[in-house]
Design a protein around this motif. Structure first.
Motif, short mmCIF file in Angstrom:
data_model
loop_
_atom_site.label_atom_id
_atom_site.label_comp_id
_atom_site.label_asym_id
_atom_site.label_seq_id
_atom_site.Cartn_x
_atom_site.Cartn_y
_atom_site.Cartn_z
N PHE A 115 1.01 -1.10 0.14
CA PHE A 115 -0.29 0.18 0.24
C PHE A 115 0.68 1.35 0.34
N GLU A 116 0.72 2.11 -0.51
CA GLU A 116 1.69 3.08 -0.63
C GLU A 116 1.25 4.51 0.18
N GLY A 117 1.99 5.16 0.84
CA GLY A 117 1.62 6.28 1.74
C GLY A 117 2.75 5.98 2.51
N TRP A 118 2.31 5.40 4.15
CA TRP A 118 2.67 5.80 5.48
C TRP A 118 3.64 3.98 5.54
N ASN A 119 3.19 3.00 4.93
CA ASN A 119 4.53 2.67 4.93
C ASN A 119 5.07 2.00 3.77
N ASP A 120 5.31 2.86 3.05
CA ASP A 120 5.84 2.73 2.13
C ASP A 120 7.16 3.74 1.84
N ALA A 121 7.98 4.15 2.04
CA ALA A 121 9.30 4.76 2.46
C ALA A 121 9.97 4.02 0.81
N GLY A 122 10.65 4.92 0.20
CA GLY A 122 10.80 5.46 -1.35
C GLY A 122 10.03 4.34 -2.08
N ASP A 123 8.86 4.27 -1.60
CA ASP A 123 7.63 3.43 -2.55
C ASP A 123 8.69 2.08 -2.91
N ALA A 124 8.92 1.48 -1.74
CA ALA A 124 9.85 0.31 -2.14
C ALA A 124 9.38 -0.42 -2.56
N ALA A 125 7.95 -0.41 -1.36
CA ALA A 125 6.64 -2.16 -1.22
C ALA A 125 6.14 -2.06 -2.55
N SER A 126 5.02 -0.83 -2.97
CA SER A 126 4.56 -1.11 -3.89
C SER A 126 4.93 -1.16 -4.91
N THR A 127 6.55 -0.29 -5.29
CA THR A 127 6.91 -0.67 -7.03
C THR A 127 7.03 -2.15 -6.98
N ALA A 128 7.51 -3.28 -5.71
CA ALA A 128 7.97 -4.35 -5.87
C ALA A 128 6.26 -5.64 -6.09
N VAL A 129 5.50 -5.03 -5.77
CA VAL A 129 4.01 -5.41 -6.55
C VAL A 129 4.20 -5.07 -7.48
N ALA A 130 4.37 -3.97 -7.69
CA ALA A 130 4.22 -3.34 -9.88
C ALA A 130 4.44 -3.93 -10.50
N HIS A 131 6.24 -4.59 -10.03
CA HIS A 131 6.76 -5.49 -10.61
C HIS A 131 6.42 -6.59 -10.75
N LEU A 132 6.51 -7.13 -10.03
CA LEU A 132 5.64 -8.67 -10.42
C LEU A 132 4.59 -8.50 -11.12
N ASP A 133 3.33 -7.58 -11.28
CA ASP A 133 2.25 -7.43 -12.11
C ASP A 133 2.40 -7.19 -13.51
N ARG A 134 3.55 -6.33 -13.72
CA ARG A 134 4.29 -6.26 -15.30
C ARG A 134 4.86 -7.34 -15.46
N GLU A 135 5.17 -7.79 -14.90
CA GLU A 135 6.93 -8.99 -15.65
C GLU A 135 6.21 -10.64 -15.63
N TRP A 136 4.80 -10.92 -14.61
CA TRP A 136 3.93 -12.36 -15.17
C TRP A 136 2.64 -11.67 -15.42
N LYS A 137 2.21 -10.15 -16.01
CA LYS A 137 1.57 -9.46 -17.03
C LYS A 137 -0.12 -9.75 -16.24
N GLY A 138 -0.46 -9.34 -14.83
CA GLY A 138 -1.74 -9.69 -14.06
C GLY A 138 -2.87 -8.73 -14.49
N GLU A 139 -3.98 -9.88 -14.63
CA GLU A 139 -5.28 -9.29 -15.17
C GLU A 139 -5.86 -9.52 -13.87
N VAL A 140 -6.33 -7.37 -14.23
CA VAL A 140 -7.33 -7.52 -12.57
C VAL A 140 -8.28 -7.81 -12.83
N PHE A 141 -8.76 -8.22 -11.54
CA PHE A 141 -10.31 -9.44 -11.72
C PHE A 141 -11.27 -8.15 -10.59
N ALA A 142 -10.65 -7.00 -9.85
CA ALA A 142 -11.37 -6.65 -8.66
C ALA A 142 -10.92 -5.66 -8.40
N ALA A 143 -11.80 -4.52 -8.23
CA ALA A 143 -11.17 -3.07 -7.61
C ALA A 143 -12.48 -2.44 -6.12
#
Length: 370
Positions: free
Chosen positions: A19-47
């Motif tokens: 989650f972006e924000g308070w728990n995400d210094a340097g955007d390191a965590a949210s960027t990690a999940v974004a990397h997984l989504d991009r490399e493995w071509k994730g398909e969004v199924f819910a928001a």
């Protein structure tokens, strides 16, 4: 009951969230999940419904043009699924969003309902905090859990943290009460160079996640980005004697603290990771660089005042994680630090978490925007 049309039956699924924000210094965590989504071509199924969880004066929607038609993107949390092939195929459910402004318990319950419906076996939550760690050393990453059995079987720390918490801490406890195994991985980001992105911290989180769930993660350009990041910080630090002296002080403290770790299990663990990433047939894009062996390089700035320490140390070398913050800039994850003597380099709202063992990490109690 949640109806998930179009989502196939998953194989040994693990939910990975950031989650972006308070728990995400340097955007390191949210960027990690974004990397997984991009490399493995994730398909969004819910928001999740943004109206239920976000204060739009804190996390504002954005307007964009699509073929001349104005459209709005609302801040929210999205879930996608990726299938990882290989000898032992496994599916990941990726959760990526912004720390909610309100109704944290309902937010966590909704995520857990998806986890239950999809048969998720474990939840891994990624976070990053600001700390007194030098950019020239491997990024400290701690794995913590509230489950004593999980701590024992997976060589994790059982969290003893007491203090304010963010959505990472709330979601982990919600998982524990629901009987879902949950782990939090925290990376420590140098507080004097906290401006995102921080590819070295992202790389360290992915390496630790790789070990935890037994998957080889394609790293793409991350190892090279991490080298470039550290080179940039090295160059900027060399131009300022005060910063260079401060970094040297952090290096000496870190090296002294970790001296007992220079042999035995620590070396064996790193060597096993090195060999795993060089097994035949890993294929293109698979991890071939031991991220923990990299020296950081980054776009740092001059040394800021040391942040106050609101709680116990969270990660080795991360004793300066910041306290909770009030969102003020209206952007995703924006915040202004309450517990620091002065601003830190980079985004004001990249603050430390709560739970990593022995470290200072704040946790806001689910109040609006904290």
């Amino acid at each position: 009951m949640i109806e998930l049309e179009g989502v196939p039956e998953l194989i040994d699924p693990v939910m990975v969230a950031a989650f972006e924000g308070w728990n995400d210094a340097g955007d390191a965590a949210s960027t990690a999940v974004a990397h997984l989504d991009r490399e493995w071509k994730g398909e969004v199924f819910a928001a999740l419904d943004a109206e239920d969880y976000y204060d739009f004066q804190v996390n504002r929607p954005t307007v964009f043009l699509d073929n001349g038609v104005r459209k709005i993107t609302w801040p929210t949390t999205r879930l996608s699924v990726v299938r990882v092939g290989g000898d032992k195929p496994r599916d990941l459910v990726l959760v990526r969003g912004i720390e909610p402004s309100m109704r944290w318990r309902s937010f966590c319950n909704e995520l857990l309902a998806f986890a239950h419906e999809l048969g998720v076996e474990m939840v891994v939550i990624l976070g990053a905090l600001l700390g007194d760690t030098p950019h020239t050393r491997p990024v400290p990453v701690s794995g913590v859990t509230s489950d004593p059995d999980l701590a024992r079987t997976m060589d994790l720390e059982e969290t003893r943290y007491e203090g304010p918490t963010g959505i990472v801490g709330i979601l982990q406890e919600a998982c524990t009460h629901a009987g879902v195994p949950a782990v939090s991985l925290w990376a420590a980001v140098p507080h004097y160079v906290s401006q995102p992105p921080n590819p070295k911290a992202t790389l360290a989180l992915l390496n630790r996640l790789e070990d935890l769930i037994g998957l080889r993660i394609p790293l793409g350009e991350l190892p090279e980005d991490a080298r470039a990041w550290q080179l940039g910080v090295d160059q900027l630090a060399a131009e300022d004697s005060e910063v260079a002296e401060y970094v040297q002080t952090l290096e000496e403290a870190r090296d002294t603290a970790e001296l007992p770790e220079a042999s035995g299990e620590a070396i064996a663990r790193e060597f096993e990771r090195y060999l795993r990433r060089r097994e035949p047939g890993t294929g293109p894009g698979v991890a071939t660089e031991g991220g923990d062996f990299l020296r950081d390089s980054g776009s740092g700035r001059t040394r800021p005042p040391k942040p106050e320490q609101p709680g116990p140390e969270s990660v080795p070398g991360a004793d300066a994680a910041e306290g909770p913050a009030e969102d003020s800039d209206g952007g995703p994850g924006g915040a202004s630090a309450e517990g620091s003597e002065g601003p830190v380099d980079g985004r004001e709202g990249s603050e430390g978490p709560e739970e990593p063992p022995g470290g200072a990490s704040p946790d806001a109690d689910g109040g609006a925007g904290k």
